[in-house]
Design a protein around this motif. Sequence first.
Motif, short mmCIF file in Angstrom:
data_model
loop_
_atom_site.label_atom_id
_atom_site.label_comp_id
_atom_site.label_asym_id
_atom_site.label_seq_id
_atom_site.Cartn_x
_atom_site.Cartn_y
_atom_site.Cartn_z
N LEU A 1 0.77 -1.24 -0.07
CA LEU A 1 0.04 -0.03 -0.08
C LEU A 1 0.78 1.30 0.21
CD1 LEU A 1 -2.68 -1.38 2.44
CD2 LEU A 1 -2.80 -0.84 0.00
N ALA A 2 1.98 1.10 -0.41
CA ALA A 2 2.98 2.38 -0.43
C ALA A 2 3.56 2.40 -1.92
CB ALA A 2 3.96 2.23 0.49
N PRO A 3 2.69 2.26 -3.10
CA PRO A 3 3.36 2.08 -4.32
C PRO A 3 4.21 3.31 -4.79
CG PRO A 3 1.15 2.48 -4.54
CD PRO A 3 1.28 2.25 -3.07
N ASP A 4 3.75 4.60 -4.16
CA ASP A 4 4.40 5.53 -4.62
C ASP A 4 5.94 5.77 -3.99
OD1 ASP A 4 2.37 6.46 -6.28
OD2 ASP A 4 1.46 7.91 -4.38
N ILE A 5 6.27 4.95 -2.94
CA ILE A 5 7.56 5.00 -2.22
C ILE A 5 8.43 3.97 -2.91
CG2 ILE A 5 8.67 4.86 -0.14
CD1 ILE A 5 6.14 6.07 0.90
N PHE A 6 7.62 2.71 -2.85
CA PHE A 6 8.17 1.47 -3.33
C PHE A 6 7.86 1.22 -4.64
CE2 PHE A 6 8.55 -0.39 1.26
CZ PHE A 6 9.68 0.24 1.77
N THR A 7 8.34 2.08 -5.58
CA THR A 7 7.95 2.11 -6.92
C THR A 7 8.17 0.66 -7.53
OG1 THR A 7 9.76 3.06 -7.75
CG2 THR A 7 7.78 4.64 -7.29
N ALA A 8 9.09 0.09 -7.24
CA ALA A 8 9.56 -1.42 -8.00
C ALA A 8 8.81 -2.68 -7.40
CB ALA A 8 11.06 -1.41 -7.69
N GLY A 9 7.77 -2.31 -6.28
CA GLY A 9 7.13 -3.49 -5.55
C GLY A 9 7.67 -3.36 -4.30
N ALA A 10 6.72 -4.26 -3.40
CA ALA A 10 7.18 -3.97 -2.07
C ALA A 10 8.10 -4.63 -1.66
CB ALA A 10 5.42 -4.52 -1.37
N ALA A 11 8.40 -5.89 -2.20
CA ALA A 11 9.65 -6.86 -1.70
C ALA A 11 10.86 -5.82 -2.03
CB ALA A 11 9.49 -8.02 -2.27
N VAL A 12 11.04 -5.44 -3.13
CA VAL A 12 12.34 -5.02 -3.77
C VAL A 12 12.33 -3.37 -3.09
CG1 VAL A 12 13.36 -3.65 -5.62
CG2 VAL A 12 12.17 -5.86 -5.95
N GLY A 13 11.46 -2.99 -2.84
CA GLY A 13 11.33 -1.48 -1.98
C GLY A 13 11.80 -1.77 -0.51
N ALA A 14 11.41 -2.83 0.09
CA ALA A 14 11.77 -3.20 1.40
C ALA A 14 13.27 -3.44 1.47
CB ALA A 14 11.04 -4.51 1.94
N ARG A 15 13.67 -4.15 0.43
CA ARG A 15 15.25 -4.54 0.73
C ARG A 15 16.04 -3.25 0.30
NH1 ARG A 15 13.40 -9.20 -2.42
NH2 ARG A 15 13.92 -8.24 -4.22
N ARG A 16 15.70 -2.49 -0.23
CA ARG A 16 16.47 -1.20 -0.68
C ARG A 16 16.39 -0.15 0.84
NH1 ARG A 16 14.21 0.26 -6.88
NH2 ARG A 16 15.56 -1.17 -7.98
N TYR A 17 15.35 -0.32 1.20
CA TYR A 17 14.95 0.56 2.49
C TYR A 17 15.76 -0.17 3.46
CZ TYR A 17 12.81 1.61 7.07
OH TYR A 17 12.43 1.92 8.19
N ALA A 18 16.01 -1.30 3.57
CA ALA A 18 16.99 -2.01 4.52
C ALA A 18 18.25 -1.85 4.63
CB ALA A 18 16.44 -3.71 4.92
N ALA A 19 18.79 -1.52 3.22
CA ALA A 19 19.97 -1.43 2.78
C ALA A 19 20.50 0.14 2.96
CB ALA A 19 20.60 -1.99 1.59
N GLN A 20 19.33 1.06 3.39
CA GLN A 20 19.71 2.31 3.27
C GLN A 20 20.73 2.84 4.32
OE1 GLN A 20 16.10 4.34 3.05
NE2 GLN A 20 16.34 4.67 0.80
N PRO A 21 21.68 3.82 4.32
CA PRO A 21 22.20 4.26 5.57
C PRO A 21 20.99 5.02 6.61
CG PRO A 21 23.48 5.18 3.77
CD PRO A 21 21.98 4.52 3.08
N PHE A 22 21.47 5.07 7.87
CA PHE A 22 20.45 5.36 8.70
C PHE A 22 19.88 6.79 8.42
CE2 PHE A 22 19.40 7.86 12.83
CZ PHE A 22 18.21 6.95 13.41
N GLU A 23 20.53 7.78 8.15
CA GLU A 23 19.84 9.14 7.73
C GLU A 23 18.99 8.83 6.52
OE1 GLU A 23 20.01 11.67 9.52
OE2 GLU A 23 21.39 10.93 10.98
N GLU A 24 19.07 8.03 5.65
CA GLU A 24 18.35 8.01 4.31
C GLU A 24 17.19 7.10 4.86
OE1 GLU A 24 19.99 6.49 0.88
OE2 GLU A 24 22.07 7.63 1.10
N ARG A 25 17.33 5.97 5.65
CA ARG A 25 16.27 5.32 6.22
C ARG A 25 15.29 6.15 6.95
NH1 ARG A 25 17.05 0.14 9.36
NH2 ARG A 25 15.20 -0.50 8.25
#
Length: 314
Positions: free
Chosen positions: A135-159
């Motif tokens: 339910l966050a397609p505007d943020i996880f534009t590549a899909g939830a699973a891919v977006g979640a993995r990218r979010y988890a890999a971000q540095p703290f300030e970006e997260r």
Amino acid sequence: MTGRVSFYAAEYHPTTLKPLRAAALGDVAAARPLASLFKPLVVQAALQDVDAGKLTLGTPLTTTAANRSIENYPSGTNTLQVLARRAISLSDNTASDILQLTYGPERLARAVRSVSPCTSVLLTTKAWWAAQAGLAPDIFTAGAAVGARRYAAQPFEERLVTAAALIAASQDVTGPVVERELDRYFHGPAYDAGMEVDLQNTSTAQAFTDLMARTLSGRNLKSRTRQVFRDMLATGCCRPGTPVLVSRYRAAKTGSGWGILNLTGYVETPDGRVFAYTYLNDRSVTNDAEDMEQQIRPVVLWTEQVLLALKDAR
């Protein structure tokens, strides 16, 4: 038990809270999803603002369509103290989210990181479940699973920036919609077990036990709020029905979800000894939370035996 289990229990020095002896099972240094175990940190933060005069125990806070999370919720307007008790004794997601939003999610994330770098508390329950449900397609534009993995890999300030966007996006959908879509996701082909650790608030068994030894005692609060906090945590789930380890104070909190069962607790004995523990089990082949919760009693009884062994080891 199936899936991944990480367990850490220790006796701590009553003053310095340095671990004196410990017992461990599994990888206690691996990040795992906390489910509802993070809620005492939210309640402690709100009470610290009471101590600072920014809020009071009677501050009125209102449930709205934007802040309502999944499952049961407190309707209308309730006091901070009522919501705090619900967040602990009922593990109420909406109550916890309202307190977290009132304190400030980024502020809480930074405060937790400053005392426990291995512990990440960035999202409200509604935010991570909405994201997981797609339910966050505007943020996880590549899909939830891919977006979640990218979010988890971000540095703290970006997260922090992404987390703020996910929290804002979650407020545009209602709790019932999140619950419906989340149930569809869990029972459908899109389910990805890795999203739990990618999206949820996380910690390691050892880091979280050390943090709970400092938190569940209430030592970070002033005398009045400390007693309120301790009274709340004394109602948290789960503890032995007939404890063998005699205590003068025992705090507990559990968290469960799809394939997840977590428990944490803190014990003070009459002779002044201090113990804490954290049990983290994810990726279980038992899925629904109601079925996972059938495992609580044996885990609690086993944990009690570990604490007794630590007590007798001195």
